[in-house]
Design an enzyme around this catalytic site. Structure first.
Site: not given
Length: 174
Positions: A59, A64, A71, A82, A141, A143, A145
């Site tokens: 990932k 993010d 968030k 992230d 959020d 994102e 997966r």
């Protein structure tokens, strides 16, 4: 060493059916990309990744905000990390080659920013993933997966002997 490399930008990702990676990255002014690297021990790598390698996705969300499922400000402070899944996978690939392993490895690193913008993916939108499956975005959020599913679909095209994925679990785990 037998390293191969391919980087695919936003236009080509759209043309090649990577709906997840392009959807998550479309809110940012920085275009998403998919970086693929492979290690083929003792051989010149060629233009295509090896078949039946160990396949690993990492990932790579470079920042993010949660997209439109924003968030709170305190949850965004460390979101530049992230992309640790992609960094881990890249480091593992290099270490694998440095120890002289005879096992081929193929990695895919989907790189995106998950930022709100006029073109951002919206909750309720449906995207078609690389493997042809339609996916409804419930929370922007989630994102990681989504982009990892596209990366895994790409990796699976090489008939890997095993497929692993690495991701950070950040704000949503709380």
């Amino acid at each position: 060493m037998g390293f191969g490399f391919r980087s695919t930008g936003a236009t080509e990702l759209r043309e090649q059916g990577f709906g997840g990676i392009t959807a998550i990255g479309q809110g940012s002014a920085k275009e998403p990309s998919l970086v693929e690297l492979w290690y083929t021990p003792g051989k010149q790598p060629g233009n295509e990744p090896p078949q039946q390698a160990i396949a690993i996705a990492g990932k790579g969300v470079t920042f993010d905000t949660g997209g439109l499922s924003l968030k709170p400000p305190t949850g965004m402070y460390s979101m530049h990390t992230d992309c640790a899944g992609a960094a881990t996978v890249l480091s593992a690939l290099v270490a694998h080659a440095e120890i002289g392993s005879q096992t081929p490895v193929y990695v895919a690193l989907p790189l995106v920013e998950n930022i709100p913008g006029p073109d951002s993916i919206r909750p309720g939108d449906v995207v078609t993933m690389r493997n042809g499956i339609g996916l409804e975005i419930i929370d922007t959020d989630f994102e990681g997966r989504v982009i990892l599913a596209d990366a895994a679909a790409r990796l699976s095209e090489s008939n890997p002997r095993a497929l692993l994925s690495f991701a950070t679990l950040t704000y949503q785990i709380q």
